[in-house]
Design an enzyme around this catalytic site. Structure first.
Site, PDB file in Angstrom:
ATOM      1  N   GLY A  12       0.826  -1.212   0.000  1.00  0.00           N
ATOM      2  CA  GLY A  12       0.000   0.000   0.000  1.00  0.00           C
ATOM      3  C   GLY A  12       0.850   1.247   0.000  1.00  0.00           C
ATOM      4  O   GLY A  12       0.573   2.214   0.722  1.00  0.00           O
ATOM      5  N   TYR A 155     -13.682  -3.978   9.941  1.00  0.00           N
ATOM      6  CA  TYR A 155     -12.393  -3.285   9.995  1.00  0.00           C
ATOM      7  C   TYR A 155     -11.754  -3.460  11.375  1.00  0.00           C
ATOM      8  O   TYR A 155     -10.566  -3.776  11.491  1.00  0.00           O
ATOM      9  CB  TYR A 155     -12.602  -1.800   9.686  1.00  0.00           C
ATOM     10  CG  TYR A 155     -11.340  -0.980   9.662  1.00  0.00           C
ATOM     11  CD1 TYR A 155     -10.453  -1.073   8.610  1.00  0.00           C
ATOM     12  CD2 TYR A 155     -11.050  -0.097  10.708  1.00  0.00           C
ATOM     13  CE1 TYR A 155      -9.290  -0.316   8.584  1.00  0.00           C
ATOM     14  CE2 TYR A 155      -9.894   0.669  10.691  1.00  0.00           C
ATOM     15  CZ  TYR A 155      -9.017   0.559   9.623  1.00  0.00           C
ATOM     16  OH  TYR A 155      -7.863   1.315   9.603  1.00  0.00           O
ATOM     17  N   ALA A 156     -12.556  -3.290  12.422  1.00  0.00           N
ATOM     18  CA  ALA A 156     -12.049  -3.434  13.791  1.00  0.00           C
ATOM     19  C   ALA A 156     -11.551  -4.861  14.029  1.00  0.00           C
ATOM     20  O   ALA A 156     -10.491  -5.070  14.638  1.00  0.00           O
ATOM     21  CB  ALA A 156     -13.134  -3.079  14.803  1.00  0.00           C
TER      22      ALA A 156
END
Length: 247
Positions: A12, A155-156
């Site tokens: 990324g 996401y968490a």
């Protein structure tokens, strides 16, 4: 000179925290592999700028949502560049939504990209590190992985998984002189926070003792430290960088 001859792989790496990290590593004479998924143009620009400044960067396009693709791409990459000394698992996605209305595809995509891909990349890079008995890995988690956040269950979960993965792997490879740490950024000025309105950003800043959102460079500086020998007695840790929000 402390990093001369070393190679790092940053996933990324064409935007946000990943780009800032790759740029800082290049400035410190580390050869950097620019991992990215989509933007050929942005990756080529980083490689070109590095070359113009006497640094060495290589672009590596990898689909982190597909395990088979990761394995194929990593094998080709390692055959080409050789051993990787430093790894920064930075790539991630956030597809927000309440769990009740989140599709299974969205949940699986988030977990695969943020957690499974980091584990798969690490598995391939680790072989060379173990052979050399040297290496340092930084995994990008989030304060959401520690605190949770409504509307970000997948996401968490993925970022909490990164913390557990970091601790377990640190125990597995410490005897081989390989360190593994995680960073848990707070609100950083990236594409993820770029969708927020100025009013929302101001509200967030008012909750932070330092009264501002962080910059990608703030996180990059911490990543560089954790990779370096100055941090050679730190492993299995997760360091928050959130401007004091946890207080």
């Amino acid at each position: 000179m402390r990093f001369l001859g070393k190679t790092a792989f940053v996933t990324g790496a064409t935007r946000g925290i990943g780009k800032a990290t790759a740029k800082l590593l290049l400035q410190n004479d580390i050869k950097v592999i620019i991992g990215y998924a989509h933007s050929d143009k942005l990756a080529e620009e980083i490689v070109k700028n590095a070359s113009e400044n006497g640094k060495q960067a290589t672009a590596a396009k990898i689909d982190l949502s597909d395990t088979a693709s990761i394995e194929k791409s990593l094998k080709e990459l390692i055959d080409k560049v050789g051993t990787i000394d430093y790894l920064v698992n930075n790539a991630g996605i956030a597809e927000d939504g309440l769990l009740l209305v989140s599709s299974s595809d969205k949940i699986i995509r988030t977990i695969n990209t943020n957690l499974v891909a980091s584990m798969t990349v690490t598995k391939f890079v680790l072989k060379g590190m173990i052979k050399k008995r040297f290496g340092s890995i930084v995994n990008m988690s989030s304060i959401v992985g520690e605190d949770g956040n409504a509307g970000q269950t997948a996401y968490a979960a993925s970022k909490a998984g990164i913390i557990g993965f970091t601790k377990a792997l640190a125990k597995e490879v410490a005897s081989r002189n390989i360190r593994v740490n995680a960073i848990a950024p707070g609100f950083i000025q990236t594409d993820m926070t770029g969708v927020l309105s100025e009013n929302d950003k101001n509200k967030i800043a008012n909750r932070i003792p330092l009264n501002r959102l962080g910059k990608p460079e703030d996180v990059a500086n911490l990543a560089l430290f954790l990779l370096s020998e100055e941090a050679n007695y730190i492993t299995g840790d997760t360091i928050r960088i959130d401007g004091g929000l946890h207080l």
